[in-house]
Design an enzyme around this catalytic site. Structure first.
Site, PDB file in Angstrom:
ATOM      1  N   ASP A  13      -7.122   6.952 -70.969  1.00 12.88           N
ATOM      2  CA  ASP A  13      -7.577   5.613 -71.792  1.00 12.88           C
ATOM      3  C   ASP A  13      -8.548   5.601 -72.607  1.00 12.88           C
ATOM      4  O   ASP A  13      -9.772   4.594 -72.619  1.00 12.88           O
ATOM      5  CB  ASP A  13      -7.818   4.237 -70.444  1.00 12.88           C
ATOM      6  CG  ASP A  13      -7.246   4.787 -69.464  1.00 12.88           C
ATOM      7  OD1 ASP A  13      -6.590   3.833 -69.403  1.00 12.88           O
ATOM      8  OD2 ASP A  13      -7.333   5.194 -68.040  1.00 12.88           O
ATOM      9  N   GLY A  15      -8.051   5.738 -75.545  1.00 15.65           N
ATOM     10  CA  GLY A  15      -7.736   5.172 -77.513  1.00 15.65           C
ATOM     11  C   GLY A  15      -6.984   5.650 -77.731  1.00 15.65           C
ATOM     12  O   GLY A  15      -7.207   5.578 -78.887  1.00 15.65           O
ATOM     13  N   ALA A  39       1.488   5.373 -67.893  1.00 16.85           N
ATOM     14  CA  ALA A  39      -0.176   4.778 -69.262  1.00 16.85           C
ATOM     15  C   ALA A  39       0.515   3.696 -70.418  1.00 16.85           C
ATOM     16  O   ALA A  39       1.411   3.998 -70.692  1.00 16.85           O
ATOM     17  CB  ALA A  39      -0.765   5.875 -69.444  1.00 16.85           C
ATOM     18  N   GLY A  40      -0.475   3.660 -70.952  1.00 17.37           N
ATOM     19  CA  GLY A  40      -0.457   2.669 -71.780  1.00 17.37           C
ATOM     20  C   GLY A  40      -1.833   3.038 -72.805  1.00 17.37           C
ATOM     21  O   GLY A  40      -2.128   3.593 -72.328  1.00 17.37           O
ATOM     22  N   HIS A  41      -0.758   2.873 -74.439  1.00 21.53           N
ATOM     23  CA  HIS A  41      -1.401   3.355 -75.313  1.00 21.53           C
ATOM     24  C   HIS A  41      -1.728   1.733 -75.967  1.00 21.53           C
ATOM     25  O   HIS A  41      -1.122   1.036 -77.040  1.00 21.53           O
ATOM     26  CB  HIS A  41      -0.678   4.323 -76.260  1.00 21.53           C
ATOM     27  CG  HIS A  41      -1.196   5.567 -75.838  1.00 21.53           C
ATOM     28  ND1 HIS A  41      -0.163   6.751 -76.620  1.00 21.53           N
ATOM     29  CD2 HIS A  41      -1.469   5.824 -74.903  1.00 21.53           C
ATOM     30  CE1 HIS A  41      -0.875   7.660 -75.604  1.00 21.53           C
ATOM     31  NE2 HIS A  41      -1.546   7.065 -74.616  1.00 21.53           N
ATOM     32  N   SER A 413     -15.373   4.454 -84.048  1.00 24.08           N
ATOM     33  CA  SER A 413     -14.541   3.846 -83.751  1.00 24.08           C
ATOM     34  C   SER A 413     -15.391   2.634 -83.095  1.00 24.08           C
ATOM     35  O   SER A 413     -15.936   2.666 -82.488  1.00 24.08           O
ATOM     36  CB  SER A 413     -13.118   3.694 -82.903  1.00 24.08           C
ATOM     37  OG  SER A 413     -12.361   2.200 -82.479  1.00 24.08           O
TER      38      SER A 413
END
Length: 424
Positions: A13, A15, A39-41, A413
């Site tokens: 998580d 980024g 999991a997610g991007h 970022s």
């Protein structure tokens, strides 16, 4: 062109999706080489906001070939739903920009069922699984009891293989968990349905990647999760069931001869963690609630609140070493703009002694964070695009982290959009 791996340095998580989406401007191939849909991007670009779980984050760039390698837990059902969702956003997905390794094993419906059954059996000792079938899948893979995507082209042999696997799997479903047995006809119908949909995408992706290497194409390898969730080097047993390290990328992509030139490790400007396991720098109460709210720290796959805390120098330095990172992308620095004083976990205290080395997992539960504070900058930096325009205290924060983790921070970022990134 050089080959680059984008990897997580901490618990996941961090980024990675936004960094891959940005960096693919200079890539010809983007390869997911491990993990699955657990999991997610999160990616924000001109098409909108997307939470990718299986698709490589390079799908939004015209002319980029995206590959799911043999190391991926290939969940065809969820992958197809994800593809349809992305297509609705105006993104083209065809065999011209997406290929799947014939050597990737299929995550079958019983893997998700078993994941839920085992977490229920563990009760208060659960691992914090997302119940996407990842652990049962990789367990079966290492027992050589999975179906490879290439078998979809051999229907007669495939049915016999499924029949053999079903006989073995039903012993576990019924005997261990007291669940209903799986049905062969239903399983064959499921495989046939998704086999027809995905047949045009499946090929020898290893050959594609090797040829890309020979012809000077640039390859970007995209990892899932982070160093501390790696099966071998992470906080075992509270890890994922695959290797999240850059060193695994050539193997998991199907082209072990390909050389990786750069490893960009992604670190969040504060710490977050989804799931169970030791998390030394964890915050609780109102401070945690506020950071979670400002940073919108909820899982991209599960929606569950992430555990949060200050950046952990000890864990981050260890993650940098595990990944052999050549550069760091520090994400979500803008989130910290509301703080008067910014906390940093600089050391651990273990049995009354101050330590700087990340300890063996069994000792983590006894560790206490040593916290120091830096002055905040108390101004919105989300529109800043140059290093010189960052407030002095923000620059000091970045430089302090860089010095103490032993790796140059190249990217800073300050927002989720592609251009919201300062390149030093």
């Amino acid at each position: 062109m050089s080959n680059c791996a984008v990897v997580g340095i901490n618990w996941g998580d961090e980024g990675k999706g936004r960094m891959v989406d940005m960096l693919t401007e200079n890539a010809d191939f983007v390869v997911r080489y491990q993990g699955g849909g657990n999991a997610g991007h999160t990616v924000v670009n001109e098409f909108g906001k997307f939470a990718l779980h299986l698709l490589p984050s390079g799908i939004f760039r015209p002319g980029v070939m995206n590959i799911l390698g043999n190391g991926v837990a290939l969940d065809l059902e969820n992958l197809w739903d994800e593809m349809e969702s992305v297509r609705k956003g105006g993104v083209a997905l065809t065999p011209d920009n997406l290929r799947i390794s014939e050597r990737a094993s299929l995550l079958l419906p019983w893997h998700r069922e078993l994941d839920g059954l085992e977490e229920a059996r563990l009760k208060d000792k659960k691992y914090g699984s997302t119940k996407q079938g990842i652990a049962p899948f990789y367990s079966d893979k290492y027992q050589k009891k999975t179906i490879m995507a290439g078998e979809l082209f051999y229907p007669e042999l495939l049915r016999e293989h499924l029949k053999d696997l079903l006989e073995w799997k039903n012993l576990i479903l019924t005997g261990v968990y007291g669940a209903e047995p799986a049905d062969l006809d239903a399983l064959v119908a499921w495989v046939e349905k998704y086999g027809k949909l995905f047949a045009p995408y499946i090929c020898d992706t290893g050959a594609l990647i090797r040829e890309a290497g020979k012809t000077g194409k640039s390859i970007l390898f995209e990892a899932q999760l982070g160093s501390l969730r790696d099966l071998d080097m992470g906080i075992y047993p509270y890890t994922t069931s695959s290797n999240t390290l850059a060193a695994y990328a050539p193997v998991g992509s199907g082209a072990p001869t390909v050389h990786i030139d750069d490893v960009i490790g992604v670190v969040k400007a504060y710490s977050t963690c989804v799931g169970e396991g030791p998390f030394v720098c964890e915050w609780f109460g109102s401070d945690a609630d506020e950071l979670r709210r400002v940073g919108f720290e909820f899982g991209a796959k599960t929606g569950r609140p992430r555990r949060v805390g200050p950046i952990d120098i000890v864990a981050t330095r260890y993650g940098v070493e595990c990944q052999n990172a050549t550069a760091i992308a520090l994400t979500k620095v803008d989130v910290l703009s509301y703080m008067d004083k910014i906390p940093v976990c600089t050391h651990y205290e273990l049995d009354g002694k101050i330590i700087d080395n990340f300890p063996f997992p069994a000792a983590l539960g006894k560790c206490k964070p040593v916290i120091e504070y830096m002055d905040g900058w108390k101004t919105d930096i989300s529109k800043v695009r140059t290093w010189e325009d960052l407030p002095l205290n923000a620059r000091k924060y970045v430089e302090y982290i860089e010095q103490n983790i032993g790796c140059r921070i190249k990217y800073v970022s300050v927002g989720p959009e592609r251009d919201a990134c300062i390149i030093r």
